[in-house]
Design an enzyme around this catalytic site. Structure first.
Site, PDB file in Angstrom:
ATOM      1  N   GLY A  43       0.809  -1.234   0.000  1.00 24.22           N
ATOM      2  CA  GLY A  43       0.000   0.000   0.000  1.00 24.22           C
ATOM      3  C   GLY A  43       0.832   1.269   0.000  1.00 24.22           C
ATOM      4  O   GLY A  43       0.327   2.344  -0.297  1.00 24.22           O
ATOM      5  N   CYS A  73      -4.152 -11.189  -1.676  1.00 21.24           N
ATOM      6  CA  CYS A  73      -3.852  -9.792  -1.337  1.00 21.24           C
ATOM      7  C   CYS A  73      -4.859  -8.909  -2.073  1.00 21.24           C
ATOM      8  O   CYS A  73      -4.903  -8.896  -3.310  1.00 21.24           O
ATOM      9  CB  CYS A  73      -2.433  -9.474  -1.789  1.00 21.24           C
ATOM     10  SG  CYS A  73      -1.957  -7.765  -1.595  1.00 21.24           S
ATOM     11  N   ASN A  74      -5.660  -8.170  -1.313  1.00 12.07           N
ATOM     12  CA  ASN A  74      -6.665  -7.291  -1.952  1.00 12.07           C
ATOM     13  C   ASN A  74      -5.989  -6.172  -2.752  1.00 12.07           C
ATOM     14  O   ASN A  74      -6.451  -5.796  -3.816  1.00 12.07           O
ATOM     15  CB  ASN A  74      -7.554  -6.673  -0.864  1.00 12.07           C
ATOM     16  CG  ASN A  74      -8.384  -7.716  -0.146  1.00 12.07           C
ATOM     17  OD1 ASN A  74      -9.473  -8.048  -0.564  1.00 12.07           O
ATOM     18  ND2 ASN A  74      -7.839  -8.289   0.923  1.00 12.07           N
ATOM     19  N   THR A  75      -4.860  -5.698  -2.230  1.00 13.30           N
ATOM     20  CA  THR A  75      -4.160  -4.598  -2.904  1.00 13.30           C
ATOM     21  C   THR A  75      -3.570  -5.060  -4.230  1.00 13.30           C
ATOM     22  O   THR A  75      -3.784  -4.431  -5.273  1.00 13.30           O
ATOM     23  CB  THR A  75      -3.056  -4.062  -1.976  1.00 13.30           C
ATOM     24  OG1 THR A  75      -3.652  -3.679  -0.729  1.00 13.30           O
ATOM     25  CG2 THR A  75      -2.349  -2.864  -2.585  1.00 13.30           C
ATOM     26  N   CYS A 181      -8.362  -6.517   4.041  1.00 15.87           N
ATOM     27  CA  CYS A 181      -6.930  -6.738   3.786  1.00 15.87           C
ATOM     28  C   CYS A 181      -6.591  -8.040   4.501  1.00 15.87           C
ATOM     29  O   CYS A 181      -6.968  -8.220   5.663  1.00 15.87           O
ATOM     30  CB  CYS A 181      -6.143  -5.566   4.367  1.00 15.87           C
ATOM     31  SG  CYS A 181      -4.401  -5.913   4.624  1.00 15.87           S
TER      32      CYS A 181
END
Ligand code: DGL
Length: 265
Positions: A43, A73-75, A181
Site C-alpha cells: 500500500g 492480497c486485496n491490494t 486486507c
C-alpha cells in the site's frame, strides 16, 4: 489428478490467513506460499511498483511448478489481477473486500470496511461500493499492515491503532467490520476484544478457498496429496528469506488455523 502445488502470494504475512483457509478446505492439495516481505507494505508503493512486484511473485510460483495462483492480497488484486490473467495461462484466483456478504446482514447499522488506501481508491472497490456499499464506510488502515509485518497482532500498539481507526465511527450503530486486507484477519482476537459483541467480523478468506476449489474442479486440476498432514503440504517462501521471517510465517499459519471458523477447521 494433478499433484502439482497451488501457489499463493501476498505482499508479506497477510496471505497466510488465506492459505490456512485454502489448505484446510482442500486437504488433498499442496501449497507454495510466497510472501513479498521485502516490499511490504504494498500500500505504500505506486501501482506500477505493485504490478511489477506481483508479476515477480507470479513468475516465482510458476517456476515452482504451480498449477494455479491465488493472489491472497486485496491490494495486489486491485492493481494486478486483470493483467496477470491476461499474461498467465493458468487459473488466477483473486480477492476483494467481503462487502457483498456484509451488505446482506439483515440488521441495521453501518458496515466499516478496513483496507489499504490503494484497495479503496481503485475501480474494483468503487464498483463494490456502487453495488453493495449503501451502509458502508471505507476506512484506510495502513498502519495495521505495518504492525502485522512487525510481528504485532495484539497488545497496546494494536489496540491504539484499532481505536484510532474505529472509534470515530462507533457512536453510530455498526453491524459489521469488513477485514478488506488479508493481514487484518490476524487481528480478529484484538478486534473481538475491542468491539462490542454484536458487531460481526467479515473476511473473504473462506469465499476465496471455495472459489479456488471450484476452479480446480472446473479445470480438472484437483490433486491427490492423500490427506497428508497440513504442515507437510505447505511450503513457506519469503523474498526476505531469513530464518526469523520464515519462523514467523509458521507461527502465523498456526494462529490462522486456530482462528478458522468451526466449519472450516
Ligand atoms: N495483504 C494485503 C492486502 O490484502 C496488504 C497490502 C499491503 O501490503 O499494503 O491488501
Amino acid at each position: 489428478m494433478d499433484n502439482r502445488p497451488i501457489g499463493v502470494f501476498d505482499s508479506g504475512f497477510g496471505g497466510i490467513s488465506v492459505l490456512a483457509s485454502a489448505a484446510s478446505a482442500l486437504p488433498e492439495e499442496r501449497f507454495v506460499y510466497l510472501g513479498d516481505n521485502l516490499h511490504a507494505p504494498y500500500g505504500a508503493h505506486t501501482e506500477d511498483e505493485i504490478m511489477n512486484y506481483s508479476r515477480a511473485c507470479a513468475r516465482y510460483l510458476i517456476a515452482s511448478d504451480c498449477k494455479a495462483i491465488v493472489i491472497a492480497c486485496n491490494t495486489a488484486t486491485s492493481v494486478a489481477a486483470a493483467a496477470l490473467r491476461e499474461e498467465i495461462d493458468m487459473p488466477i484466483i483473486a480477492m476483494e473486500p467481503a462487502l457483498k456478504p456484509a451488505s446482506m446482514i439483515e440488521s441495521d447499522g453501518l458496515v466499516l470496511v478496513l483496507a489499504t488506501e490503494v484497495t479503496l481508491k481503485l475501480d474494483k472497490f468503487k464498483q463494490l461500493m456502487d453495488n453493495y456499499g449503501k451502509d458502508a464506510v471505507p476506512i484506510p488502515a495502513p498502519k495495521l499492515v505495518e504492525a502485522i509485518e512487525a510481528g504485532l497482532w495484539e497488545g497496546a500498539r494494536v489496540r491504539a491503532l484499532l481505536h484510532e481507526y474505529l472509534a470515530p465511527h462507533l457512536h453510530k450503530p455498526v453491524k459489521a467490520v469488513v477485514l478488506g486486507c488479508t493481514h487484518y484477519v490476524f487481528l480478529k482476537q484484538a478486534l473481538r476484544k475491542y468491539l462490542p459483541a454484536h458487531i460481526l467480523l467479515i473476511d473473504g478468506n473462506e469465499g476465496t478457498a471455495r472459489q479456488l476449489k471450484t476452479r480446480l474442479r472446473q479445470e480438472n486440476l484437483l490433486g491427490g496429496a492423500g490427506g497428508a498432514d497440513i504442515t507437510t503440504r505447505v511450503m513457506f517462501h519469503s523474498t526476505k528469506n531469513d530464518a526469523k521471517t520464515l519462523k514467523r510465517m509458521q507461527a502465523l499459519f498456526d494462529l490462522a488455523l486456530n482462528q478458522l471458523p468451526d466449519n472450516q477447521a
